[in-house]
Design an enzyme around this catalytic site. Structure first.
Site, PDB file in Angstrom:
ATOM      1  N   SER A 239       0.831  -1.205   0.000  1.00 51.83           N
ATOM      2  CA  SER A 239       0.000   0.000   0.000  1.00 51.83           C
ATOM      3  C   SER A 239       0.858   1.244   0.000  1.00 51.83           C
ATOM      4  O   SER A 239       2.007   1.231   0.470  1.00 51.83           O
ATOM      5  CB  SER A 239      -0.904   0.005   1.240  1.00 51.83           C
ATOM      6  OG  SER A 239      -1.534   1.257   1.424  1.00 51.83           O
TER       7      SER A 239
ATOM      8  N   TYR B  79      -2.338  -1.345  10.287  1.00 51.94           N
ATOM      9  CA  TYR B  79      -2.439  -1.651   8.858  1.00 51.94           C
ATOM     10  C   TYR B  79      -1.165  -1.237   8.125  1.00 51.94           C
ATOM     11  O   TYR B  79      -0.592  -2.016   7.354  1.00 51.94           O
ATOM     12  CB  TYR B  79      -3.644  -0.920   8.282  1.00 51.94           C
ATOM     13  CG  TYR B  79      -3.813  -1.043   6.787  1.00 51.94           C
ATOM     14  CD1 TYR B  79      -4.420  -2.165   6.225  1.00 51.94           C
ATOM     15  CD2 TYR B  79      -3.398  -0.017   5.929  1.00 51.94           C
ATOM     16  CE1 TYR B  79      -4.596  -2.265   4.847  1.00 51.94           C
ATOM     17  CE2 TYR B  79      -3.571  -0.113   4.548  1.00 51.94           C
ATOM     18  CZ  TYR B  79      -4.163  -1.239   4.021  1.00 51.94           C
ATOM     19  OH  TYR B  79      -4.337  -1.337   2.661  1.00 51.94           O
TER      20      TYR B  79
END
Length: 286
Positions: A177, A190
């Site tokens: 990401s 995350y």
């Protein structure tokens, strides 16, 4: 074998993983161009392929000639639609529901895929979850373990199960990401898993390069999928989701899927240990 310290699904965002059928506007997942046979006769496993980026990748791979095994958590309606879309491309699909935090499930997905189609050429580790928290003290031990279990442990389990079946020319593609590169104050756990995924990708690429197996990753920016609207982002952020990137909008799944196709096929035969960045123009290092 029994799973070691498996952590059950946390209920902080009960809407997760979220139904793509409920999104308005509907994400764009259909490929934009005709296929050219770049994955003809190949077999791919794609985790998290019921919706979002995973769905777009599954359809694109099918259009390019691959048979596709679709792994998902619990959204049966979305997963069945993805399978129909794969079949509409003239290909075949297998569906596997369940939590990839169970090592046994990962082993079953690989075993049944190989038993059905006789080979495995591409593994896409796309499944993931996120839970926003403003303060690090709000992250419970269960949430922390759960996020790592889904986002990085499952990738290890899938690769371990797939490894005996991957031959020279095979490809592994992991989803990291933009948060790995830019950080995210509200997604501490995350973002940490995405950093782990990038390190895993680079390390695994060196581990497998002599066997002719390439390992790369894709680091999407803000993409319009069920993940954020279903609870992966605070509601107050959704009104302006994606507007902060240079292009001023969120990306669509079918704008990200071609990055996975490139890394899966022979077009990227001289690339391993690399990360592609479909993120709307955010300049990041690496």
């Amino acid at each position: 074998m029994a799973d070691a310290k498996f952590v059950e699904k946390v209920d902080e965002e009960p809407g997760l993983p979220g139904k793509e059928a409920n999104l308005d506007p509907t994400p764009e997942y259909m490929p934009r161009y005709p296929g050219s046979g770049r994955l003809k006769d190949k077999v791919a496993i794609i985790t998290g392929a019921d919706s979002g980026i995973g769905r777009a990748v599954a359809i694109l791979f099918a259009r390019e000639g691959a048979k596709v095994a679709i792994s998902y958590l619990s959204e049966d309606e979305d997963a069945k639609k993805t399978a129909r879309l794969v079949e509409d491309e003239g290909s075949e699909a297998l569906l596997f529901a369940g939590d990839l935090g169970h090592k046994d499930l990962c082993e079953r997905i690989v075993a049944e895929t190989v038993a059905k189609w006789g080979r495995l050429d591409v593994l896409v580790n796309d499944a993931g979850e996120q839970h926003p928290d403003k303060n690090i003290t709000d992250i419970t031990p269960e949430q922390l373990q759960r996020t790592f279990q889904t986002n990085i442990f499952a990738q290890f389990y899938m690769v371990q199960a797939a490894r005996p079946h991957l031959k020279k020319g095979a490809a592994i593609i992991n989803t990291t990401s933009v948060t790995m590169y830019k950080g995210s104050p509200g997604l501490l756990d995350y973002s940490a898993t995405k950093g782990a995924i990038t390190a895993f990708t680079r390390s695994l690429s060196g581990n497998l390069v002599e066997d002719g197996i390439r390992v790369n990753a894709v680091a999407p920016g803000p993409i319009w999928t069920p993940l954020n609207p279903a609870g992966g982002s605070p509601p107050e952020k959704m009104e302006h989701f994606g507007e902060s990137v240079p292009m001023g909008r969120p990306g669509q799944p079918n704008e990200v899927a071609p990055a996975y196709l490139f890394l899966a096929c022979a077009d990227s035969s001289y690339m391993t240990g690399q990360v592609l960045h479909p993120n709307g123009g955010s300049v990041v290092n690496g």
